[in-house]
Scaffold this motif. Structure first.
Motif, PDB file in Angstrom:
ATOM      1  N   GLU A  40       2.448   1.989  -4.856  1.00  0.00           N
ATOM      2  CA  GLU A  40       1.888   0.652  -5.057  1.00  0.00           C
ATOM      3  C   GLU A  40       0.362   0.707  -5.090  1.00  0.00           C
ATOM      4  OE1 GLU A  40       1.737  -3.743  -2.847  1.00  0.00           O
ATOM      5  OE2 GLU A  40       2.940  -2.112  -1.998  1.00  0.00           O
ATOM      6  N   MET A  41      -0.207   1.550  -4.259  1.00  0.00           N
ATOM      7  CA  MET A  41      -1.659   1.695  -4.239  1.00  0.00           C
ATOM      8  C   MET A  41      -2.161   2.344  -5.521  1.00  0.00           C
ATOM      9  SD  MET A  41      -1.976   2.883  -0.243  1.00  0.00           S
ATOM     10  CE  MET A  41      -3.764   2.779  -0.097  1.00  0.00           C
ATOM     11  N   LEU A  42      -1.409   3.306  -6.031  1.00  0.00           N
ATOM     12  CA  LEU A  42      -1.782   3.938  -7.306  1.00  0.00           C
ATOM     13  C   LEU A  42      -1.741   2.946  -8.459  1.00  0.00           C
ATOM     14  CD1 LEU A  42       0.004   7.416  -7.048  1.00  0.00           C
ATOM     15  CD2 LEU A  42      -2.458   6.970  -7.052  1.00  0.00           C
ATOM     16  N   ASP A  43      -0.806   2.006  -8.413  1.00  0.00           N
ATOM     17  CA  ASP A  43      -0.753   0.971  -9.446  1.00  0.00           C
ATOM     18  C   ASP A  43      -2.034   0.141  -9.445  1.00  0.00           C
ATOM     19  OD1 ASP A  43       1.731   1.740 -10.330  1.00  0.00           O
ATOM     20  OD2 ASP A  43       2.834   0.293  -9.096  1.00  0.00           O
ATOM     21  N   LYS A  44      -2.565  -0.118  -8.251  1.00  0.00           N
ATOM     22  CA  LYS A  44      -3.819  -0.860  -8.149  1.00  0.00           C
ATOM     23  C   LYS A  44      -4.964  -0.072  -8.793  1.00  0.00           C
ATOM     24  CE  LYS A  44      -2.676  -4.335  -5.165  1.00  0.00           C
ATOM     25  NZ  LYS A  44      -3.109  -5.749  -5.156  1.00  0.00           N
ATOM     26  N   ILE A  45      -4.949   1.247  -8.590  1.00  0.00           N
ATOM     27  CA  ILE A  45      -5.959   2.100  -9.226  1.00  0.00           C
ATOM     28  C   ILE A  45      -5.828   2.014 -10.739  1.00  0.00           C
ATOM     29  CG2 ILE A  45      -6.721   4.483  -9.582  1.00  0.00           C
ATOM     30  CD1 ILE A  45      -7.575   3.550  -6.889  1.00  0.00           C
ATOM     31  N   SER A  52      -8.703   1.294   8.411  1.00  0.00           N
ATOM     32  CA  SER A  52      -7.372   1.740   7.991  1.00  0.00           C
ATOM     33  C   SER A  52      -7.343   3.250   7.789  1.00  0.00           C
ATOM     34  CB  SER A  52      -6.976   1.042   6.691  1.00  0.00           C
ATOM     35  OG  SER A  52      -5.783   1.594   6.171  1.00  0.00           O
ATOM     36  N   GLY A  53      -6.257   3.865   8.221  1.00  0.00           N
ATOM     37  CA  GLY A  53      -6.097   5.313   8.051  1.00  0.00           C
ATOM     38  C   GLY A  53      -5.409   5.707   6.773  1.00  0.00           C
ATOM     39  N   LEU A  54      -5.187   4.745   5.868  1.00  0.00           N
ATOM     40  CA  LEU A  54      -4.564   5.051   4.574  1.00  0.00           C
ATOM     41  C   LEU A  54      -5.403   4.427   3.467  1.00  0.00           C
ATOM     42  CD1 LEU A  54      -2.330   6.082   2.695  1.00  0.00           C
ATOM     43  CD2 LEU A  54      -0.996   4.031   3.254  1.00  0.00           C
ATOM     44  N   LYS A  55      -5.960   5.286   2.634  1.00  0.00           N
ATOM     45  CA  LYS A  55      -6.769   4.828   1.505  1.00  0.00           C
ATOM     46  C   LYS A  55      -6.520   5.764   0.330  1.00  0.00           C
ATOM     47  CE  LYS A  55     -10.647   3.426   4.492  1.00  0.00           C
ATOM     48  NZ  LYS A  55     -10.181   4.147   5.701  1.00  0.00           N
ATOM     49  N   ILE A  79      -3.726  -3.523  -0.210  1.00  0.00           N
ATOM     50  CA  ILE A  79      -2.324  -3.905  -0.052  1.00  0.00           C
ATOM     51  C   ILE A  79      -2.114  -4.177   1.437  1.00  0.00           C
ATOM     52  CG2 ILE A  79      -1.567  -2.457  -1.994  1.00  0.00           C
ATOM     53  CD1 ILE A  79      -0.303  -0.603   0.231  1.00  0.00           C
ATOM     54  N   ASN A  80      -1.090  -4.921   1.756  1.00  0.00           N
ATOM     55  CA  ASN A  80      -0.748  -5.157   3.157  1.00  0.00           C
ATOM     56  C   ASN A  80       0.380  -4.223   3.567  1.00  0.00           C
ATOM     57  OD1 ASN A  80      -2.627  -7.251   3.522  1.00  0.00           O
ATOM     58  ND2 ASN A  80      -1.222  -8.733   2.608  1.00  0.00           N
ATOM     59  N   VAL A 128     -11.048   1.919  -5.248  1.00  0.00           N
ATOM     60  CA  VAL A 128     -10.605   2.222  -3.882  1.00  0.00           C
ATOM     61  C   VAL A 128      -9.512   1.225  -3.521  1.00  0.00           C
ATOM     62  CG1 VAL A 128     -11.267   2.439  -1.453  1.00  0.00           C
ATOM     63  CG2 VAL A 128     -12.932   2.973  -3.242  1.00  0.00           C
ATOM     64  N   VAL A 129      -8.443   1.707  -2.916  1.00  0.00           N
ATOM     65  CA  VAL A 129      -7.389   0.818  -2.429  1.00  0.00           C
ATOM     66  C   VAL A 129      -7.187   1.102  -0.945  1.00  0.00           C
ATOM     67  CG1 VAL A 129      -4.990   0.067  -2.629  1.00  0.00           C
ATOM     68  CG2 VAL A 129      -6.259   0.765  -4.675  1.00  0.00           C
ATOM     69  N   VAL A 130      -7.269   0.037  -0.156  1.00  0.00           N
ATOM     70  CA  VAL A 130      -7.152   0.141   1.295  1.00  0.00           C
ATOM     71  C   VAL A 130      -5.851  -0.500   1.738  1.00  0.00           C
ATOM     72  CG1 VAL A 130      -8.208  -0.481   3.506  1.00  0.00           C
ATOM     73  CG2 VAL A 130      -9.655   0.031   1.527  1.00  0.00           C
ATOM     74  N   ALA A 131      -5.138   0.163   2.649  1.00  0.00           N
ATOM     75  CA  ALA A 131      -3.925  -0.410   3.232  1.00  0.00           C
ATOM     76  C   ALA A 131      -4.323  -1.257   4.439  1.00  0.00           C
ATOM     77  CB  ALA A 131      -2.957   0.687   3.647  1.00  0.00           C
ATOM     78  N   ASN A 132      -4.284  -2.586   4.272  1.00  0.00           N
ATOM     79  CA  ASN A 132      -4.590  -3.476   5.386  1.00  0.00           C
ATOM     80  C   ASN A 132      -3.464  -3.421   6.414  1.00  0.00           C
ATOM     81  OD1 ASN A 132      -7.034  -4.446   4.417  1.00  0.00           O
ATOM     82  ND2 ASN A 132      -6.076  -6.110   3.276  1.00  0.00           N
ATOM     83  N   ARG A 133      -3.785  -3.122   7.644  1.00  0.00           N
ATOM     84  CA  ARG A 133      -2.772  -3.008   8.693  1.00  0.00           C
ATOM     85  C   ARG A 133      -2.316  -4.384   9.187  1.00  0.00           C
ATOM     86  NH1 ARG A 133      -6.242   0.328  12.831  1.00  0.00           N
ATOM     87  NH2 ARG A 133      -7.749  -1.152  11.961  1.00  0.00           N
ATOM     88  N   ILE A 134      -1.024  -4.556   9.299  1.00  0.00           N
ATOM     89  CA  ILE A 134      -0.450  -5.705  10.005  1.00  0.00           C
ATOM     90  C   ILE A 134      -0.049  -5.200  11.376  1.00  0.00           C
ATOM     91  CG2 ILE A 134       1.385  -7.432  10.033  1.00  0.00           C
ATOM     92  CD1 ILE A 134       1.507  -7.206   6.991  1.00  0.00           C
TER      93      ILE A 134
END
Length: 738
Positions: free
Chosen positions: A104-109, A153-156, A193-194, A115-121
């Motif tokens: 999903e993050m690659l789709d944003k790219i 976030s630890g995932l980017k 992304i969340n 840069v795509v950051v995984a927002n933590r819930i």
């Protein structure tokens, strides 16, 4: 197929790393995404390394033992350096971040994000960690830096070129905020992304909550106040767009090899700022301790500078007569060279919202007595100037004309357009003409011969400038007198002593290869001509004045004149500040004496514009209100200061007016001599313009105040007058048939 380098920093993750590798493989393999996993281990004391080596036999996994300081940040930086693909993914090794989110993050790219950051819930964390995390994101992310995404976030996922461009100096736990903020400053788009943060299932957290929060918070505050960073383009971007950089998220393309620190992009350096503050503090302290003595010293310094400037100008004017320095080129010398020998020539003509004067320019270029098959006349049009582009398309331009559209970018200045044109220049020689210019028809040929006759280190030949509408009104008359003095006397005087010469705005001729050697013009300096004249001297070269003239339009509108003159003065300020950043390297050692000349010609001229009103006010107050304030004012002028002041007032002002008269007479403007007595009013307007320039230097240093041309006549009348001027030149110089 997309390719992704995944960097995993580890330390004692024996219970998680194997599962993470398997989940990454299952996710990406079924999505047909090529990948490599780079594990950078921070000297784990468990069997993390053994597990990684085991999985490396089945999957594209490489293990590296960290070389640098402890901490996750250094592990990431080392991992990025090992990556072979153009997309990077960083993910913590504790399985709290879901690798299934990577596609999903690659789709944003793919849709344009850099840069795509995984927002933590945060739903599976302790109250304390949840509180600290949310507080940190709000205070240090949103409030302090305006970032509306998860800055820890630890995932980017991001493009590799970003980490290649940025200079990151993290402490063990401060990579993320610095990386994201500088990415925005470098013009990159950040998307999110969340993702629900999973609960750690194996091992203990590596985060020391209070220590890491303190470290990250201090770093966030430090970043806020350490100033913005100039971030040069990535090498791949330079190939497409040209030379440029980002600053505070804004893109600047200047098409020059000059480094930003060598240009007027930065107003003042930190060191210059310290000098200014210290000087003001010394002055303020002196006023507090002994205001009367301090003012005496202040006035004495100003009076001495006036006196020195007076003597210097007297010396220059005398030299211009005693030792004429301009290069003379005879008709016979020109006629002796056949047409096929003349080198190719590029003419730069930057145009912006002034298409009405194009017929005049075409007429002037057609009158150039130069082989037209050797000419490349380049109309440099700005991409956002649609009206001019559309109007130019309607003209039936001669075959040797070339329309070049300068891509929309900042700064919007004439030197930026010329730098872009330089990348497309084909001529062996090059010159700049403004659209309203009417150069001497033989000027190109004279310049070529002048280069041959000049000293070997001559890199520029400057033609003299004057006006074809001197009689339009009072402003054009004194403007013409000023130009006659500057180009016919002052510049030739400067050349006679080998001093730095601030070039005129047009009609400066170069060998094109030398322009490349000088790295073009400073796109951020609004008097790029003066800057280039000083810069070429710093490189060990000189400028020669040729006995040829270009006629321009004298500004006839006062408000238009203020815009033009304030821009010139602002550019002189920029030039002075740029070239005083390092006085040790200002000039070659054998010409270090001209550092003083530079101070007088550039710094002194600007300073006098500011202090003139003060000295005039003191003088007028003394004579008008002498019975009341005479003794008080006299107390500030000890005998030596008084003598210098009186000499400057009486003899100096007479000489300055006399210089204007000589300049007019030398140029043949005898009918303008009577107006020289009104020049002090002109000086007053220049002082007003200097304050406008100072204001603009502070609030909009690179703004180019556009000068409107074609004010003296309607379009048809302008064209007719230029034709008459050219005919007069031809008749006077007996050049028909050359």
């Amino acid at each position: 197929m997309q390719s992704l380098s995944i960097i995993i920093p580890t330390w004692n993750e024996v219970g998680n790393i194997g599962h993470l590798i398997e989940r990454i493989n299952n996710t990406l393999y079924h999505k047909n995404i090529s990948y490599e996993i780079i594990v950078v281990d921070d000297h784990s004391s468990d069997k993390t390394q053994s597990v990684v080596k085991h999985f490396a036999q089945r999957f594209p996994v490489r293990l590296y033992l960290k070389q640098g300081i402890p901490g996750k940040a250094q592990s990431l930086l080392e991992g990025f350096s090992y990556a072979q693909y153009d997309l990077l993914c960083m993910i913590d090794g504790d399985l709290q971040y879901q690798p299934e989110s990577i596609p999903e993050m690659l789709d944003k790219i793919n849709r344009g994000a850099d840069v795509v950051v995984a927002n933590r819930i945060l739903s599976n964390t302790t109250f304390i960690r949840n509180f600290f995390s949310r507080s940190f994101l709000y205070i240090f992310g949103k409030i302090l830096h305006g970032l509306n995404f998860d800055i820890q976030s630890g995932l980017k996922i991001f493009k590799k070129e970003i980490i290649e461009r940025l200079h990151i100096y993290p402490s063990p736990w401060t990579f993320d905020l610095e990386f994201l903020k500088k990415s925005l400053d470098a013009g990159y788009k950040i998307d999110t992304i969340n993702m629900r943060l999973a609960k750690r299932t194996s091992g203990e957290t590596k985060i020391h909550l209070l220590k890491s929060s303190w470290e990250i918070g201090i770093n966030a505050i430090k970043m806020k106040f350490q100033g913005k960073e100039i971030i040069p383009f990535h090498r791949n971007t330079r190939k497409v767009k040209g030379n440029g950089f980002h600053y505070n998220g804004k893109e600047f393309i200047h098409y020059s090899l000059l480094k930003p620190a060598e240009t007027a992009f930065q107003r003042i350096t930190f060191q210059q700022g310290v000098y200014i503050i210290v000087t003001l503090l010394i002055l303020l302290t002196g006023l507090i301790i002994n205001w009367h003595t301090t003012i005496i010293i202040f006035i004495a310094v100003l009076t001495f500078l006036y006196f020195i400037d007076l003597l210097f100008n007297l010396y220059l004017i005398t030299r211009s007569f005693v030792k004429p320095a301009e290069i003379k080129v005879s008709i016979e010398e020109i006629q002796a060279i056949p047409d096929h020998i003349w080198p190719s020539y590029t003419v730069f003509c930057p145009l912006y919202k002034e298409w009405q004067v194009i017929p005049q320019f075409v007429n002037s270029m057609s009158k150039l007595i130069y082989p037209k098959d050797k000419l490349q006349v380049m109309l440099l049009l700005e991409a956002n100037d649609k009206e001019t582009i559309d109007q130019v398309a309607k003209f039936n331009l001669p075959s040797y004309f070339e329309v070049v559209i300068v891509p929309h970018s900042y700064p919007k200045t004439k030197p930026k357009a010329c730098n872009y044109g330089l990348t497309k220049a084909t001529g062996e020689y090059a010159v700049i003409y403004d659209a309203e210019d009417a150069p001497d028809p033989l000027q190109l040929k004279k310049s070529v011969i002048a280069f041959a006759k000049a000293r070997r280190n001559t890199i520029c030949v400057q033609a003299k400038l004057n006006f074809y509408n001197p009689q339009q009104n009072f402003l054009t008359r004194v403007f013409t007198a000023e130009y006659s003095l500057w180009f016919d006397l002052v510049l030739t005087g400067l050349q006679s002593i080998g001093a730095p010469i601030p070039l005129g705005g047009t009609s400066n001729h170069f060998r094109t290869k030398d322009l490349h050697k000088l790295k073009g013009w400073d796109s951020f300096n609004v008097t790029e001509d003066a800057d280039l004249g000083i810069r070429l001297v710093k490189e060990g070269y000189t400028t020669a004045i040729v006995d040829s003239e270009t006629l321009e339009e004298a500004n006839s509108s006062l408000m238009n004149w203020f815009a033009q003159r304030s821009r010139w003065i602002k550019g002189y300020m920029q030039t002075y500040l740029v070239h005083t950043r390092n006085l040790k390297t200002f000039l070659p050692s054998n010409k270090r004496v001209h550092l003083i000349t530079f101070q007088l010609v550039i710094g002194g001229k600007v300073l006098s514009l500011f202090i003139n009103p003060l000295m005039w006010f003191i003088t007028l107050t003394y004579f008008i209100f002498r019975p009341f304030v005479g003794d008080f004012i006299e107390s500030f002028f000890p005998a030596p200061v008084l003598y210098m002041g009186v000499f400057s007032l009486v003899v100096g002002n007479f000489l300055y007016l006399y210089y204007y008269m000589i300049g007019c007479a030398k140029h043949g403007h005898y009918d303008l001599i009577q107006y020289v007595f009104l020049v002090p009013l002109y000086w007053l307007t220049m002082s007003i313009a200097s304050w406008i320039a100072l204001y603009q230097l502070i609030v909009k240093p690179h703004h180019w105040s556009k000068t409107k041309h074609g004010l003296h006549l309607k379009l048809k009348e302008t064209s007719d007058q230029v034709k008459q001027v050219v005919k007069k030149e031809l008749a006077t110089k007996n050049m028909v048939g050359i």
